[in-house]
Design a protein around this motif. Structure first.
Motif, PDB file in Angstrom:
ATOM      1  N   LYS A   1      -1.948  -0.711  11.895  1.00 29.95           N
ATOM      2  CA  LYS A   1      -0.646  -0.120  11.571  1.00 29.95           C
ATOM      3  C   LYS A   1      -0.698   1.396  11.606  1.00 29.95           C
ATOM      4  O   LYS A   1       0.243   2.060  12.056  1.00 29.95           O
ATOM      5  CB  LYS A   1      -0.170  -0.610  10.197  1.00 29.95           C
ATOM      6  CG  LYS A   1       0.364  -2.029  10.182  1.00 29.95           C
ATOM      7  CD  LYS A   1       1.408  -2.235   9.101  1.00 29.95           C
ATOM      8  CE  LYS A   1       2.677  -1.510   9.415  1.00 29.95           C
ATOM      9  NZ  LYS A   1       3.760  -1.771   8.460  1.00 29.95           N
TER      10      LYS A   1
ATOM     11  N   LEU B   1      12.042   2.834   6.047  1.00 28.29           N
ATOM     12  CA  LEU B   1      10.789   2.451   5.426  1.00 28.29           C
ATOM     13  C   LEU B   1      10.162   3.627   4.686  1.00 28.29           C
ATOM     14  O   LEU B   1       9.463   3.455   3.703  1.00 28.29           O
ATOM     15  CB  LEU B   1       9.817   1.916   6.485  1.00 28.29           C
ATOM     16  CG  LEU B   1      10.303   0.725   7.301  1.00 28.29           C
ATOM     17  CD1 LEU B   1       9.180   0.223   8.200  1.00 28.29           C
ATOM     18  CD2 LEU B   1      10.787  -0.399   6.399  1.00 28.29           C
TER      19      LEU B   1
ATOM     20  N   SER C   1       6.007   4.217  16.525  1.00 27.21           N
ATOM     21  CA  SER C   1       7.044   3.375  15.931  1.00 27.21           C
ATOM     22  C   SER C   1       8.385   4.092  15.937  1.00 27.21           C
ATOM     23  O   SER C   1       8.460   5.300  15.869  1.00 27.21           O
ATOM     24  CB  SER C   1       6.678   3.021  14.486  1.00 27.21           C
ATOM     25  OG  SER C   1       5.475   2.286  14.452  1.00 27.21           O
TER      26      SER C   1
ATOM     27  N   THR D   1       5.147  -4.620   5.488  1.00 32.09           N
ATOM     28  CA  THR D   1       6.305  -3.880   5.993  1.00 32.09           C
ATOM     29  C   THR D   1       6.225  -2.389   5.665  1.00 32.09           C
ATOM     30  O   THR D   1       6.531  -1.542   6.510  1.00 32.09           O
ATOM     31  CB  THR D   1       7.606  -4.460   5.413  1.00 32.09           C
ATOM     32  OG1 THR D   1       7.702  -5.848   5.773  1.00 32.09           O
ATOM     33  CG2 THR D   1       8.827  -3.717   5.949  1.00 32.09           C
ATOM     34  N   PHE D   2       5.815  -2.061   4.444  1.00 36.08           N
ATOM     35  CA  PHE D   2       5.913  -0.673   3.986  1.00 36.08           C
ATOM     36  C   PHE D   2       4.609   0.115   4.065  1.00 36.08           C
ATOM     37  O   PHE D   2       4.632   1.328   3.874  1.00 36.08           O
ATOM     38  CB  PHE D   2       6.466  -0.642   2.555  1.00 36.08           C
ATOM     39  CG  PHE D   2       7.936  -0.917   2.493  1.00 36.08           C
ATOM     40  CD1 PHE D   2       8.854   0.114   2.620  1.00 36.08           C
ATOM     41  CD2 PHE D   2       8.408  -2.207   2.353  1.00 36.08           C
ATOM     42  CE1 PHE D   2      10.213  -0.135   2.584  1.00 36.08           C
ATOM     43  CE2 PHE D   2       9.765  -2.468   2.316  1.00 36.08           C
ATOM     44  CZ  PHE D   2      10.678  -1.428   2.441  1.00 36.08           C
TER      45      PHE D   2
ATOM     46  N   ASN E   1       7.965 -16.449   5.191  1.00 32.60           N
ATOM     47  CA  ASN E   1       8.864 -15.288   5.185  1.00 32.60           C
ATOM     48  C   ASN E   1       9.839 -15.294   6.359  1.00 32.60           C
ATOM     49  O   ASN E   1      10.206 -14.263   6.895  1.00 32.60           O
ATOM     50  CB  ASN E   1       8.090 -13.972   5.171  1.00 32.60           C
ATOM     51  CG  ASN E   1       8.887 -12.855   4.526  1.00 32.60           C
ATOM     52  OD1 ASN E   1       9.267 -12.955   3.368  1.00 32.60           O
ATOM     53  ND2 ASN E   1       9.166 -11.813   5.276  1.00 32.60           N
TER      54      ASN E   1
ATOM     55  N   ASN F   1       4.344  -9.737   2.324  1.00 33.43           N
ATOM     56  CA  ASN F   1       5.156  -9.262   3.434  1.00 33.43           C
ATOM     57  C   ASN F   1       5.712  -7.866   3.148  1.00 33.43           C
ATOM     58  O   ASN F   1       5.831  -7.039   4.054  1.00 33.43           O
ATOM     59  CB  ASN F   1       6.303 -10.230   3.707  1.00 33.43           C
ATOM     60  CG  ASN F   1       7.063  -9.851   4.964  1.00 33.43           C
ATOM     61  OD1 ASN F   1       6.553  -9.929   6.077  1.00 33.43           O
ATOM     62  ND2 ASN F   1       8.296  -9.411   4.793  1.00 33.43           N
ATOM     63  N   TYR F   2       6.033  -7.607   1.879  1.00 32.35           N
ATOM     64  CA  TYR F   2       6.474  -6.263   1.494  1.00 32.35           C
ATOM     65  C   TYR F   2       5.374  -5.245   1.808  1.00 32.35           C
ATOM     66  O   TYR F   2       5.647  -4.165   2.358  1.00 32.35           O
ATOM     67  CB  TYR F   2       6.814  -6.241   0.008  1.00 32.35           C
ATOM     68  CG  TYR F   2       7.253  -4.876  -0.483  1.00 32.35           C
ATOM     69  CD1 TYR F   2       8.568  -4.471  -0.385  1.00 32.35           C
ATOM     70  CD2 TYR F   2       6.328  -3.979  -1.032  1.00 32.35           C
ATOM     71  CE1 TYR F   2       8.976  -3.218  -0.817  1.00 32.35           C
ATOM     72  CE2 TYR F   2       6.722  -2.725  -1.465  1.00 32.35           C
ATOM     73  CZ  TYR F   2       8.054  -2.348  -1.351  1.00 32.35           C
ATOM     74  OH  TYR F   2       8.443  -1.096  -1.772  1.00 32.35           O
TER      75      TYR F   2
END
Length: 319
Positions: free
Chosen positions: A312, A224, A319, A267-268, A158, A263-264
């Motif tokens: 996360k 996001l 963030s 990320t989300f 990626n 990876n999506y």
């Protein structure tokens, strides 16, 4: 501008611009400094509210055409710019990036009059609007290759950089592939360049051309959290992976696709649970992903200790 010969074809630079008042003059200056002079620059002001339109209206340069539109998004503005272009070679370029002085000349040489090859280039990031902070990225593909091989190599971890100014594209390829998908916003370049590349016969790397990618611009987690952004990103990945698998359905391309969906999710997460679940199902159907969440320092420590999801969630308030 003249259309030029086979050796000196007209290059059309298509530049969407939205609230780029702080950067667009620098971006245009990097084009005016180009050693290759047979260029036209088509700038589309996409309904800016910060003075971008006034700056563009005051530009008096024979190579520049300016158009003002309502705010319809980057893809729509890029398509408007392309519709007004007349060059045999096309470069899309963001209004906040810079390119090295011989960039276009070297890419034209690499294409060498061919209508079926795309020229790529090196790239790196600079921060805080200071080019002195620039660091050149080590590309995973620094030679000439088939498009599917470029995509597999670049996407397998990626790390593919699809930033639009990297590429010089013959108009003949765009006439076959089609232009930007105006339904998309976030990571719209992924779908576009996968589609465009797979209509070429070769990607040729240009060693003496460097894109200076402006990084660290003000942004937030809102993109996001935004449903529109999340849907755009998902559909860009979903369509892009479909193009790849249609071109070559093999173990290596299925793994690339699975890693892109993973990876999506990285990320989300934890937003948009339905899209995350759909991505997880696609990973299962593709045979599984090998991608690990990129992390370092304390993040890596906690990830090993409690897993990436809890890590996360703990980081979200910061963030």
């Amino acid at each position: 501008m003249e259309a030029g010969t086979v050796n000196m074809p007209l290059v059309s630079v298509c530049m969407p611009a939205y609230n780029a008042a702080h950067y667009i003059e620098e971006a245009l200056a990097s084009l005016f400094r180009q050693s290759y002079k047979n260029i036209e620059v088509i700038v589309v002001n996409d309904g800016s509210t910060d003075g971008t339109g006034e700056i563009l209206s005051n530009i008096d340069h024979p190579a520049v055409k300016v158009f003002h539109t309502a705010n319809n998004g980057q893809c729509a503005a890029a398509n408007v710019a392309y519709s007004h272009s007349t060059g045999r070679l096309i470069k899309f370029m963001d209004a906040d990036d810079l390119i090295s002085d011989q960039f276009i000349e070297e890419q034209v040489k690499r294409i060498g009059g061919r209508e079926d090859v795309i020229a790529s280039a090196g790239w790196g990031r600079f921060y805080n609007n200071d080019p002195a902070t620039f660091t050149l990225y080590t590309d995973s593909v620094k030679g000439d290759t088939k498009p599917i091989d470029w995509l597999v190599t670049s996407l397998q971890t990626n790390s593919a950089m699809m930033q639009c100014a990297r590429w010089l594209i013959p108009r003949a390829i765009l006439e076959r592939s089609g232009v930007w998908d105006e339904r998309l916003s976030l990571i719209n370049d992924l779908e576009f360049f996968i589609r465009v590349m797979l209509h070429a016969s070769e990607i040729r790397f240009t060693h003496n051309a460097v894109l200076y990618y402006r990084s660290g611009l003000p942004s937030s987690l809102s993109s996001l959290k935004s449903r529109k952004g999340a849907e755009s990103a998902f559909h860009s990945i979903d369509d892009g992976m479909a193009y790849i698998l249609q071109h070559e359905n093999s173990a290596r391309t299925r793994l690339v696709a699975a890693n892109c969906y993973q990876n999506y999710i990285f990320t989300f997460y934890p937003y948009h649970s339905d899209l995350l679940a759909t991505s997880q199902q696609k990973i299962k159907e593709l045979g599984g992903s090998t991608l690990k969440l990129h992390a370092g320092g304390l993040t890596l420590f906690f990830q090993k200790l409690i897993g990436w999801k809890l890590t996360k969630l703990i980081k979200l308030p910061f963030s």
